[in-house]
Design an enzyme around this catalytic site. Structure first.
Site, short mmCIF file in Angstrom:
data_model
loop_
_atom_site.label_atom_id
_atom_site.label_comp_id
_atom_site.label_asym_id
_atom_site.label_seq_id
_atom_site.Cartn_x
_atom_site.Cartn_y
_atom_site.Cartn_z
N SER A 37 15.58 0.90 4.98
CA SER A 37 15.76 -0.45 4.46
C SER A 37 16.58 -1.34 5.38
CB SER A 37 16.43 -0.39 3.08
OG SER A 37 15.65 0.35 2.17
N HIS B 269 21.04 -3.75 3.38
CA HIS B 269 20.00 -4.76 3.52
C HIS B 269 20.58 -6.04 4.10
CE1 HIS B 269 17.75 -2.79 -0.15
NE2 HIS B 269 17.96 -1.95 0.85
#
Length: 241
Positions: free
Chosen positions: A148, A212
């Site tokens: 991610s 993220h």
């Protein structure tokens, strides 16, 4: 059987090599292969079932993932764990969600950056995103896995490079109707959602929203520093996401 697998692998390698974004498709293939062969997929009977499978999954994630408390307690020994964690996923939903984003945004970003630069960018930003998350949760002993952070960096770079490219989005409050918006609308909205989620995730690690955000910021910053103030090239639509 072995020769059949060899032929399939050979055809796959030639197909990937012949595309305009072989690194992106190679990363997708590698992540899928690692997942299918590991215990998280539940496909390999060697890992057993029930409690035995759960124990195998926990041991697998601890071995290949990042454990923040151990990363900073023994940095020399654990230095490779953020790199290996980029190719390990915890579930089918985790894998497919990440690979969809990489498929949609990775190819155009790779074409713009070039294969070698994109590879180093993906691995470097992904590594630093996991380090950033671990530093903020340095007492945690939960395993952190997934691409991610690296894929978020791709999104950040895409936003700088192709702000006007239109992206198909499925919005729950509009009954998941597929609507197309420019990247400068979709990606900052996505980043804002991650920011809000990270603020609510104060009770301990779960989804690594902070990774993220770190990856997204690193990707945007890299693209800005590398390409300067030159106007983003007019881009074809990425197709979906």
């Amino acid at each position: 059987m072995i020769s059949d697998w060899g032929a399939v692998a050979g055809r796959t390698f030639r197909a990937v090599r012949g595309t305009s974004a072989p690194v992106t498709y190679g990363l997708i293939g590698l992540c899928c292969l690692v997942f299918v062969l590991g215990p998280a997929s539940g496909l390999d009977p060697v890992y057993g079932s029930g409690n035995a499978l759960l124990a195998a999954q926990r041991a697998y994630f601890r071995h290949w993932g990042v454990i923040p408390a151990e990363l900073f307690a023994a940095p020399a020994r654990e230095a490779l764990s953020p790199a290996t964690a980029l190719f390990v996923h915890g579930s089918w939903v985790h894998l497919l969600g990440n690979m969809l984003f990489l498929y949609v945004f990775g190819a155009m970003t790779e074409e713009r950056m070039g294969r070698v630069r994109f590879t180093l960018f993906y691995l470097g930003c992904g590594y630093l995103a996991l380090i950033g998350y671990a530093a903020a949760n340095d007492a945690s002993r939960q395993s952190l896995v997934g691409a991610s952070g690296a894929i978020s960096a791709v999104l950040g770079a895409f936003l700088y490079l192709f702000p006007d490219a239109r992206v198909t989005s499925l919005l729950p409050f509009l009954f998941f109707l597929p609507l197309r918006f420019p990247a400068w609308v979709v990606l900052p909205f996505w980043a804002a959602v991650q920011w809000l989620a990270a603020g609510r995730a104060s009770q301990g690690p779960g989804v690594a929203y902070l990774a993220h955000l770190v990856g997204f910021a690193l990707g945007f910053l890299f693209a800005w520093l590398r390409f300067g103030r030159r106007a983003a090239r007019a881009a074809p639509e990425p197709g979906g996401g």
